[in-house]
Enzyme design. Sequence first.
Site, mmCIF file in Angstrom:
data_model
loop_
_atom_site.group_PDB
_atom_site.id
_atom_site.type_symbol
_atom_site.label_atom_id
_atom_site.label_comp_id
_atom_site.label_asym_id
_atom_site.label_seq_id
_atom_site.Cartn_x
_atom_site.Cartn_y
_atom_site.Cartn_z
ATOM 1 C CB ALA A 74 26.838 6.480 -31.796
ATOM 2 C CG ASN A 116 23.589 1.734 -24.743
ATOM 3 O OD1 ASN A 116 23.948 1.095 -23.360
ATOM 4 N ND2 ASN A 116 23.665 2.173 -24.660
ATOM 5 C CG HIS A 158 30.477 10.075 -29.976
ATOM 6 N ND1 HIS A 158 30.466 10.372 -28.792
ATOM 7 C CD2 HIS A 158 29.803 9.263 -30.441
ATOM 8 C CE1 HIS A 158 28.834 9.505 -28.371
ATOM 9 N NE2 HIS A 158 28.499 9.658 -29.966
#
Length: 272
Positions: A126, A194, A224
């Site tokens: 991601a 993760n 993020h």
Amino acid sequence: MSNRPPLRIAVAGLGAVGMAVVAALEKGLPGCALAAVSARDIGAAKARLSAATSRDVLVVPVEALEPLADIVVEAAPAALLPAIAEPFLRAGKGVVVLSAGALLRAEHLLELAKEHGGQITVPTGALIGLDAVAAAAEGTIHSVRMVTRKPVRGLVGAPYLVENNIAIDDIKEPLRIFKGTPREAAIGFPANLNVAVALSLAGIGPDRTELEIWADPALTRNTHRIEVDADSAAFSVQIENIPSENPKTGRITALSVVACLRKMGAPLRVGT
């Protein structure tokens, strides 16, 4: 046209990511072929597979996967990583790991890979910019900072929140719920971070990387942002991921696995 046989791919876990990988393999990835899958409920797995493929795909327990495949994609609960990975690594085969945080609690897997010639691959998942971080790590990285902001429903129930009695169900404004390292986050948020562990493994490690986690009731996407300062470059990148049917996982995570598998059988590979 290559005469090499396709890589036999096993998929361990049939959640949102596992099913997306199965669907992509069945649609066709050059150089790869779906060989088998594993899931806790074999009957339910067969029912799910019927929607993704018109053929009978082998559904077996985790311990029966290794003889059937060259590479296994781990898309299962983090606690199952050793059981999935160990047989493949002992046989000198490949493991594509989604539960990157679990690697920090199962470092013997790296030794198995070294000893037997196997390989552990952590796909981009991601995040964005791991190629640049890995390149910068060939020189000197001074600092890496990551700030993750997620919708509340993607964080509710995380062990760290439960153990520290942090209630976020009814928050009205953004709340910082964690500040620390990816190693700490891997324990407290095993289904969520993760991506932070992958960043740390590409860069300066899980104990030097700085991490903040925010719960934001206004968000609908997992966001993020990373900031890197190195002797070769200083850069910042941000990604906003659309959640999959599992709110803890973005849609792009499964696509990054598909892209990783596509590279393995491709005549041209772009990116490190």
